[in-house]
Design an enzyme around this catalytic site. Structure first.
Site, short mmCIF file in Angstrom:
data_model
loop_
_atom_site.label_atom_id
_atom_site.label_comp_id
_atom_site.label_asym_id
_atom_site.label_seq_id
_atom_site.Cartn_x
_atom_site.Cartn_y
_atom_site.Cartn_z
N GLU A 142 -2.23 -51.43 11.62
CA GLU A 142 -2.50 -52.39 12.70
C GLU A 142 -3.99 -52.53 13.01
O GLU A 142 -4.41 -52.51 14.17
CB GLU A 142 -1.69 -52.00 13.94
N GLU A 145 8.88 -53.07 8.43
CA GLU A 145 9.49 -52.49 9.64
C GLU A 145 10.39 -53.52 10.32
O GLU A 145 10.26 -53.80 11.51
CB GLU A 145 8.42 -52.02 10.62
#
Length: 579
Positions: A349, A455
């Site tokens: 991220e 995910e």
């Protein structure tokens, strides 16, 4: 093809054909889906996709006809030195002041959107917005620059029928140039047909077997059976430490998934809860379980750029101690599992957060990727793992263009990072925008490196299972996607967002969806007989198969292993039956 003045006739023809088809209530020769996208900034824009779809004067070859100002701004017609016409939104004092066009949307219809954008000075994030009755729908975004044209590709699904207005907004009030805009409708049936075509092209191949005797003569009427040993498309799930002590969890997981990601157990805060006190007991045991069941593992993660996700003792370390701790961390975890994982989420991220960049400088991620590759020099992919690039067209920080810009920075600063890089898209969906998801994948595919959904989950609600199926089908059908991991790790106290089973490992509706797709994506056993020339033909999912052939006139049978891989055309295998 570059834009030409004759584009007006093409656009008008496409518009009227589409309009007539809609009035008739059916599609006449449905258009194929256009997977093309551009990630280059070009001197002139390309032609509008689908001839502009339902938009009038999509290429501005008729000046500003059909277009209006939005937000009390002002627009003007302009031309390039090559004679290409486009619109310019001038004297902008508000982000939403731009060029717009009014359209009529049909309920439950998918719309693909594309446009070419430029700004008068510097660069700006530009977002496409569709204003409907009572809502503003974000449909995609791009990074527009001065001096060249950038493509925005996105989409939306109309929630209701009614009037709407397409316009653009940016984070800077510079002059905004717009050209080659397209808004094209596809019914859900058309969309599903495109998806099925893509699955056949990207995931399957026609295989032709020929049975012959020892002299090379074809054997007619030979019995042939094909059984799948494995498929080439990996589907996986996150798992938790609870799998080590729960046999039902072990059985349920191992019977379904080819890949595992440890939900939290490999993260820094789990393996080193206090400085210098490393403990890999749990991830080591989970790795052993995965190996014993033939399950590949993704390494998640080496570093996480979100400040709140650092080990508590790391957050306040001064520069020298943080540098030493980070160096110890990457050497420890990557060296320990080098050669045992198929990929690493090296920096998690780093579009939304910058803990390490804020401490070490803008090239911290570059250094981490370089170190990870040195420590694990095998075939493991090095992922840049990020959220909202697929899920949220309104999140300007995570646009496909922003993702690719960051990826290029990591590679440009250290060219060796280019080997083995991969795109990791988390996929935490609420109400999936399927046309935007496909468009984002189209754009990212232009990088030419592996793409995984890493995910995947869908927020709880009455349509959770339906939305999950839509997302998974869309990902599987896209030719650039090479794997999917569900974020559905089981814990007795509840899953992160989405569970597939209850605590007795009985499927919830989401689990039924997953099992249905697993069965569909694995080739079912095929059986039949060879024709007069000894041929047997079948369309098979890419993977490995056990082929058994026998003939009533002979006393023996033959078993072969056959691999079906990506490639053009059919594959032809000869199976020699010895007399």
């Amino acid at each position: 093809m570059r834009k030409v003045a004759g584009g007006l006739m093409v656009a008008r023809l496409a518009f009227w054909l589409r309009w007539i088809a809609l009035l008739q209530g059916c599609m006449v020769g449905a258009l194929p889906y256009d997977y093309s996208a551009s990630i280059e900034c070009l001197p002139e824009p390309l032609e509008p996709q689908y001839g502009g779809g339902i938009l009038r004067n999509a290429d501005f070859s008729a000046g500003l006809r059909g277009w209006s100002t939005f937000g009390y701004g002002s627009i003007a017609e302009s031309k390039s030195a090559a004679g290409n016409g486009f619109a310019v939104a001038l004297n902008r004092t508000r982000p939403y002041q731009s060029v717009s066009q009014k359209v009529y949307l049909q309920r439950d219809t998918h719309y693909t959107l594309s446009a070419w954008l430029q700004v008068g000075d510097g660069s700006a994030d530009v977002r496409a917005v569709v204003k409907t009755v009572g809502d503003f729908v974000h449909a995609g975004g791009a990074v527009a620059k001065s001096g060249c044209w950038s493509m925005l590709k996105g989409g939306l699904t109309a929630a209701s029928s009614g009037p709407a207005e397409l316009y653009f907004e940016s984070n800077a009030t510079v002059d905004l140039w717009v050209d080659s805009v397209s808004l094209n409708p596809f019914s859900r049936d058309e969309w599903a047909a495109h998806r099925a075509e893509s699955v056949s092209a990207a995931r399957k191949k026609t295989v032709r077997l020929q049975a012959t005797d020892s002299a090379g003569n074809p054997l007619a009427g030979a019995a042939v059976s094909l059984d799948a040993v494995r498929t080439n498309f990996p589907l996986g799930s996150a798992m938790t430490r609870h799998i080590l002590t729960n046999s039902a969890y072990q059985t349920w997981f191992a019977s379904r998934f080819a890949v595992a990601t440890f939900e939290n157990e490999m993260k820094w805060y789990s393996t080193e809860p206090a400085p210098g006190r490393e403990d890999y007991t749990v991830p080591d045991a989970m790795m052993a379980f995965a190996k014993s069941n033939g399950i590949a593992v993704r390494g998640h993660n080496v570093f996480w750029d979100q400040p709140s996700q650092q080990p508590a003792w790391v957050q306040s370390l001064p520069y020298p101690q943080l540098l030493a701790a980070a160096s110890r961390r990457i050497r420890s975890v990557v060296s320990r599992y080098a050669g045992q994982v198929i990929g690493w989420d090296v920096v998690n991220e780093n579009l939304h957060f910058n803990f390490y960049e804020g401490r070490f400088g803008w090239d911290a991620s570059t250094a981490f990727y370089a170190a990870a590759r040195l420590l694990d020099a095998g075939s493991a992919l090095m992922f840049m793992n990020e959220f909202n690039t697929l899920e949220q067209p309104g999140d300007m920080a995570a646009l496909p263009a922003r993702y690719l810009q960051r990826l290029r920075q990591i590679i440009a600063a250290y060219s060796e990072n280019g080997a083995g890089m991969a795109i990791g898209l988390e996929g935490h969906f609420t109400n999936p925008n399927i046309p935007y998801m496909r468009a984002a994948l189209d754009t990212l595919a232009q990088a030419g490196i592996p793409i995984w959904l890493t995910e995947v989950d869908v927020a709880a609600g009455p349509a959770q299972a339906q939305h999950l199926e839509e997302v998974l089908r869309e990902a599987y059908a896209h030719p650039a996607v090479q794997g999917i991991v569900l974020w559905s790790a089981w814990r007795p106290e509840g899953c992160y967002v989405m569970c597939l089973t209850d605590n007795n490992f009985k499927n919830l509706p989401q689990g039924d969806v997953v099992d249905k797709l697993i069965a569909e994506w694995r080739s079912t056993p095929r059986a039949g007989a060879t024709d007069a020339q000894g041929f047997f033909e079948a369309e098979l999912v890419h993977g490995e198969y056990k082929v058994s052939v026998s003939h009533p006139a002979l006393n023996n049978s033959v078993t072969r292993s056959v691999k079906v891989d990506l490639g053009s055309g059919s594959e032809h295998y000869f199976i020699d039956m010895q007399v």
